[in-house]
Write an enzyme that holds these catalytic residues in place. Sequence first.
Site, short mmCIF file in Angstrom:
data_model
loop_
_atom_site.label_atom_id
_atom_site.label_comp_id
_atom_site.label_asym_id
_atom_site.label_seq_id
_atom_site.Cartn_x
_atom_site.Cartn_y
_atom_site.Cartn_z
N HIS A 197 0.81 -1.21 0.00
CA HIS A 197 0.00 0.00 0.00
C HIS A 197 0.85 1.27 0.00
CE1 HIS A 197 -4.28 -1.01 1.04
NE2 HIS A 197 -4.31 -0.02 0.18
N ARG A 250 -10.21 1.16 -8.83
CA ARG A 250 -10.29 0.22 -7.69
C ARG A 250 -11.51 0.59 -6.84
NH1 ARG A 250 -4.20 0.57 -7.70
NH2 ARG A 250 -3.44 -1.56 -7.66
N ARG A 307 -13.15 -1.91 -12.09
CA ARG A 307 -13.05 -3.25 -11.51
C ARG A 307 -14.12 -3.38 -10.43
NH1 ARG A 307 -7.72 -5.00 -8.51
NH2 ARG A 307 -8.37 -3.53 -6.92
N GLU A 310 -4.79 -12.54 -12.56
CA GLU A 310 -4.02 -12.35 -11.32
C GLU A 310 -3.61 -13.69 -10.72
OE1 GLU A 310 -5.47 -8.64 -9.08
OE2 GLU A 310 -7.29 -9.77 -9.48
N CYS A 338 -2.48 -3.63 -15.62
CA CYS A 338 -2.85 -2.57 -14.68
C CYS A 338 -2.16 -2.75 -13.34
CB CYS A 338 -4.36 -2.50 -14.50
SG CYS A 338 -5.03 -3.96 -13.68
C1 PEP Z 1 -2.91 -6.39 -9.10
O1 PEP Z 1 -3.05 -7.33 -8.31
O2 PEP Z 1 -1.93 -6.27 -9.86
C2 PEP Z 1 -3.92 -5.31 -9.16
C3 PEP Z 1 -3.87 -4.41 -10.10
O3 PEP Z 1 -4.86 -5.28 -8.19
P1 PEP Z 1 -4.59 -4.79 -6.67
O4 PEP Z 1 -3.21 -4.19 -6.61
O5 PEP Z 1 -5.64 -3.79 -6.36
O6 PEP Z 1 -4.73 -6.07 -5.93
MG MG Z 2 -4.99 -7.63 -7.41
#
Ligand code: PEP
Ligand code: MG
Length: 556
Positions: A186, A288, A325, A415, A486
Amino acid sequence: METTLRGVGVSHGVAIGEVRHMGTAVLEPPAKQIPADEAEREQGRARQAVEAVAADLVARGNLAGGEAQHVLEAQAMMAQDPELMADVDRRIAVGSTAERGVYDAFAAYRALLANAGEYLAGRVADLDDVRNRIVARLLGVPMPGVPDSDEPYVLIARDLAPADTALLDPTLVLGFVTEEGGPTSHSAILARALGVPAVVALPGAGEIAEGTVVAVDGSTGEIFVEPSQEKRAEMESASAARKAALSAVTGPGATSDGHKVPLLANVGGPGDVPAALEAGAEGVGLFRTEFLFLDDSKQAPSEEKQVEAYRAVLEAFPEGRVVVRVLDAGADKPLEFLTPADEPNPALGVRGLRSLLDHPDVLRTQLTALSRAAEGLPVYLEVMAPMVADRADAKAFADACREAGLQAKFGAMVEIPSAALRARSILQEVEFLSLGTNDLAQYTFAADRQVGAVSRLQDPWQPALLDLVALSAEAARAEGKSCGVCGEAASDPLLACVLTGLGVTSLSMGAASIPYVRATLAKHTLAQCERAASAARAADSADEARLAAQAVLSGE
Ligand code: PEP
Ligand code: MG
């Protein structure tokens, strides 16, 4: 004498300045007994401090806006958790002072979280931060956190809580270095959103003495301690040259021979839109939406509230493309009303699309809100599901979109390695793919994205990850469909060229990275990008892959 340290560069740019350390002292209040007739007064003090800290977090959130706001609001809610407050009251009733009661109640809650599974590490840091703030207020000592300074400085911290990252003033904080945290944590995502150079996963950074001059390269992850005059001049001129080159390149993303690669922004809500527009984003490649849901983890926001937030983002990109998403709850983003509380390993449990298929009402409301938000707007709406594992998942999502009457393209995020391996089968159900390289790396290498100690394996230059990207892009090409990236991989300018060479059709990233990626892409032809991609895939490690691609792209 100049020494060089190396961590993981997570936010581009060069910062040179004196070190200031984050106030991380854990304030342990003395355990003294209070007379029974003081309990009520102490309970009142504790409540007041909790309220004040929660209000402060909300105010910091309002100031920061965007994704940071939602993270801070979630922290404010943590502070006011009714069970935690009841425990504080109980402890004071049997003789604790307000500060000791808070300290011990948070410790008990912390132990519960820590034992609930590895994935909660990120939340434990947030919880500690909230506790420190409340205890500091009760003790009347300065708040832990970003140091007070009128002079610009380089901030060093063990890890940065979202509350602190959000408040970093880019005019004072030249850059930051943390000992913990991975490239997809984060803190790293928020640093990029702020546009502050940052390096993470550098154990030992905490030992650099306060006031020492360091030079931080957020692209390479290098820290030069007490850099020589020549080194400083070299880095400053390289940084100035990079900035000049950046502003010289404008317009849509493309290679030097005109192969178009739309550059899109990752946003967490309407608050992130201005920066995206300023960076010249051609649309949004990842909205997001779960950040809208973190306000109140007990229930989903109303359809009306969702319509309003979605419309604000969609309206900002007339004629542009906006990829929304659907809610990605679970693992590092748990929501009480969706996420099972007792999973031994939540990153492998009911998260993302799995949660939504278990709660079709929540998915239906979100799709309906999106459909209403897009009504009458000339935007190209695309909607995608997180954590799609196989064709059945993709079909269930597409069916839900159709049932909600959504006029949009439906897509699947890649993913999970299974989705990359069977991308063609998934593409029988949906119209596009978007690679979430953060989670794809986490699941490919069995390396928790929150844990700095395994950041080597989360490096998106890992050839195994590049292989999965190539598989997905090839499948999309064979089906005549698109395949974007992304995840944070798209924000590394050199890697962006490699991804283009692998056949990726769009790149989405934090707004601050767009100018870097645009400028680098514009320097290379598609054929060079393809050669760099082959060289990177032929390597045996992330570092070798990076060097091999660099060699091709610099014409060596
Ligand atoms: C990822 O997992 O690459 C993604 C874009 O989603 P997040 O970072 O929100 O899990
Ligand atoms: Mg992700």
